[in-house]
Design an enzyme around this catalytic site. Structure first.
Site, PDB file in Angstrom:
ATOM      1  N   GLN A  85       0.816  -1.215   0.000  1.00 13.22           N
ATOM      2  CA  GLN A  85       0.000   0.000   0.000  1.00 13.22           C
ATOM      3  C   GLN A  85       0.849   1.264   0.000  1.00 13.22           C
ATOM      4  O   GLN A  85       0.314   2.370   0.001  1.00 13.22           O
ATOM      5  CB  GLN A  85      -0.922  -0.003   1.223  1.00 13.22           C
ATOM      6  CG  GLN A  85      -1.924  -1.145   1.210  1.00 13.22           C
ATOM      7  CD  GLN A  85      -2.726  -1.245   2.498  1.00 13.22           C
ATOM      8  OE1 GLN A  85      -2.521  -0.493   3.460  1.00 13.22           O
ATOM      9  NE2 GLN A  85      -3.642  -2.192   2.545  1.00 13.22           N
ATOM     10  N   HIS A 150      -1.160   0.216   5.728  1.00 15.04           N
ATOM     11  CA  HIS A 150      -1.772   1.218   6.602  1.00 15.04           C
ATOM     12  C   HIS A 150      -0.906   2.467   6.781  1.00 15.04           C
ATOM     13  O   HIS A 150      -0.473   2.811   7.884  1.00 15.04           O
ATOM     14  CB  HIS A 150      -2.092   0.602   7.976  1.00 15.04           C
ATOM     15  CG  HIS A 150      -3.113  -0.490   7.913  1.00 15.04           C
ATOM     16  ND1 HIS A 150      -3.709  -1.003   9.041  1.00 15.04           N
ATOM     17  CD2 HIS A 150      -3.656  -1.167   6.865  1.00 15.04           C
ATOM     18  CE1 HIS A 150      -4.566  -1.957   8.690  1.00 15.04           C
ATOM     19  NE2 HIS A 150      -4.545  -2.066   7.358  1.00 15.04           N
ATOM     20  N   GLU A 243     -15.253   3.524   9.272  1.00 16.90           N
ATOM     21  CA  GLU A 243     -15.821   4.621  10.052  1.00 16.90           C
ATOM     22  C   GLU A 243     -15.725   5.967   9.347  1.00 16.90           C
ATOM     23  O   GLU A 243     -14.804   6.214   8.564  1.00 16.90           O
ATOM     24  CB  GLU A 243     -15.088   4.747  11.392  1.00 16.90           C
ATOM     25  CG  GLU A 243     -15.245   3.557  12.307  1.00 16.90           C
ATOM     26  CD  GLU A 243     -14.551   3.752  13.646  1.00 16.90           C
ATOM     27  OE1 GLU A 243     -14.636   2.833  14.488  1.00 16.90           O
ATOM     28  OE2 GLU A 243     -13.916   4.802  13.860  1.00 16.90           O
ATOM     29  N   TYR A 253     -10.215   7.876  19.495  1.00 16.28           N
ATOM     30  CA  TYR A 253     -11.223   7.259  18.634  1.00 16.28           C
ATOM     31  C   TYR A 253     -11.215   5.734  18.681  1.00 16.28           C
ATOM     32  O   TYR A 253     -11.849   5.077  17.864  1.00 16.28           O
ATOM     33  CB  TYR A 253     -11.111   7.832  17.210  1.00 16.28           C
ATOM     34  CG  TYR A 253     -11.584   9.273  17.267  1.00 16.28           C
ATOM     35  CD1 TYR A 253     -12.907   9.606  17.035  1.00 16.28           C
ATOM     36  CD2 TYR A 253     -10.731  10.291  17.695  1.00 16.28           C
ATOM     37  CE1 TYR A 253     -13.373  10.905  17.177  1.00 16.28           C
ATOM     38  CE2 TYR A 253     -11.188  11.597  17.843  1.00 16.28           C
ATOM     39  CZ  TYR A 253     -12.508  11.890  17.580  1.00 16.28           C
ATOM     40  OH  TYR A 253     -12.980  13.174  17.754  1.00 16.28           O
ATOM     41  N   TYR A 264      -9.437 -10.687  10.575  1.00 11.02           N
ATOM     42  CA  TYR A 264      -9.549 -11.334   9.280  1.00 11.02           C
ATOM     43  C   TYR A 264      -9.590 -12.846   9.488  1.00 11.02           C
ATOM     44  O   TYR A 264      -8.755 -13.410  10.189  1.00 11.02           O
ATOM     45  CB  TYR A 264      -8.377 -10.938   8.386  1.00 11.02           C
ATOM     46  CG  TYR A 264      -8.411  -9.470   8.026  1.00 11.02           C
ATOM     47  CD1 TYR A 264      -9.330  -9.002   7.095  1.00 11.02           C
ATOM     48  CD2 TYR A 264      -7.568  -8.554   8.642  1.00 11.02           C
ATOM     49  CE1 TYR A 264      -9.390  -7.654   6.765  1.00 11.02           C
ATOM     50  CE2 TYR A 264      -7.620  -7.205   8.321  1.00 11.02           C
ATOM     51  CZ  TYR A 264      -8.538  -6.768   7.388  1.00 11.02           C
ATOM     52  OH  TYR A 264      -8.608  -5.432   7.072  1.00 11.02           O
TER      53      TYR A 264
END
Length: 378
Positions: A85, A150, A243, A253, A264
């Site tokens: 990513q 991430h 979210e 949060y 997963y």
């Protein structure tokens, strides 16, 4: 007694007015291809000369002409850790770009022994749009980790001129999202020179990094300012619990202590709870996950009835979501482009008022979302 004007009209005109009111909620948008042949494009910004500035995750930034011609890769980018990513991710123009030619971009910054982290840089775009000049990294996420997952990496300039940057928790290090001595799983706020604003919520605390604005985030890949100037973002959950949040300074949060998702392959994350005192609830969550990415608010009149609403991209669901808000609460969601068949990475409103979408594919596209032309008058 005076009869209201809408009752004094003819039945035919009255019915037509009702149909017009209803059509705002049934508005359809159609994608129009602006450019194609992009390799996993990640972000789009709008240059004053009408061109589009697009990043591609493999480490390229290009200017695209209004007719869709792809410019050569812009030179001057720093070393980028490309893989998974990671790569070249978000780009935004400075609010005074027309004068100072300054832009900001974030990327996976390589470290030692295969480690990397999200970094934020500033530069000036040369007048011929071929070169980045005076490139300077103004923030580097710490600690660096050996992970290709991430990164977060959305940039928002606040009305006060400070920058907010979303940072992922690098997947294998989710507990770091609750650690105030780590940048992982945080949103940070800095000045444009990389210095720390003195009114950041954790300034002066020895147990916290001063750049931190909010914490307890997982993988935030969409962020935008609402018309009232408030900051909103979205973040991925694991197999559920994607979210929307409106992060406020110093607040927690919840990830990974509270989540609506699961591991997963199944199974609880931690205690498997969704609420805990001192941790914020999302404004909205999707279970199962749609894999959220990109966010914009509609402020133009191009889309009748949609002004002030939010749009969010979906990678896994391969569509766009229209979000109706009432204050800080989500009251309705609607699927847009349900037959697109491509992963939506970014969505932005252009200077012309139209929404633009980037599809995260090996042959990605830049799309303009049009509304059907009104029927000609009889």
């Amino acid at each position: 007694m005076v009869t209201p004007s809408f009752l004094r009209t003819t039945p035919a005109l009255f019915c037509a007015a009702l149909l017009q009111l209803g059509s705002a909620h049934a508005l359809q948008v159609q994608p129009e291809v602006v450019a194609q042949g992009l390799q996993h494009p990640w972000a789009v910004a709008f240059l004053p000369d009408g061109k589009f500035l697009v990043t591609e995750r493999p480490g390229r930034m290009r200017a695209i002409t209004p007719d869709g011609t792809l410019g050569a890769p812009i030179q001057g980018l720093p070393a980028i850790a490309v893989g998974g990513q990671g790569g070249l991710l978000d780009v935004v123009l400075d609010s005074d770009f027309a004068r100072n030619r300054t832009l900001y971009f974030c990327f996976a910054e390589p470290g030692l022994n295969g480690s990397n982290s999200t970094a934020l840089a500033k530069a000036q775009l040369s007048p011929d749009e071929k070169q980045l000049e005076n490139v300077q990294t103004i923030f580097s996420q710490q600690p660096k980790k050996a992970s290709q997952l991430h990164f977060g990496c959305r940039i928002v300039e606040r009305p006060d001129g400070t920058l907010l940057l979303t940072l992922g928790e690098r997947s294998f290090f989710k507990e770091e999202a609750q650690n105030l001595q780590s940048h992982l799983g945080k949103i940070v706020r800095i000045h444009k020179d990389g210095s720390v604003p003195p009114d950041n919520p954790f300034v002066g605390r020895s147990d916290a990094l001063p750049e931190i604005w909010s914490y307890g985030h997982r993988s935030p890949q969409g962020a935008a300012l609402a018309p009232d100037g408030s900051f909103w973002m979205n973040e991925h959950g694991p197999q559920g619990g994607d979210e929307i949040n409106r992060p406020e300074p110093g607040k927690n949060y919840g990830w990974p202590v509270i989540t609506y998702g699961e591991n997963y392959g199944g199974g609880k994350i931690g205690a498997g709870i969704t609420h805990r005192e001192g941790m914020e609830q999302p404004a909205h969550q999707w279970t199962p996950s749609i894999a959220v990415s990109g966010m914009a608010f509609i402020t133009s009149d191009r889309y009748p009835g949609w002004k002030g609403q939010m749009v969010v991209g979906a990678l896994r669901a391969k569509r766009l979501e229209r979000i109706t808000l009432d204050g800080d609460k989500v009251v309705k969601t609607e699927h847009l482009l349900p037959n697109l068949g491509q992963r939506v990475r970014d969505v932005r409103q252009g200077p012309d008022g139209w929404l633009y979408v980037l599809t995260d594919e090996s042959k990605g596209q830049l799309l303009r979302l049009r509304t059907p032309a009104p029927a000609p008058a009889p």
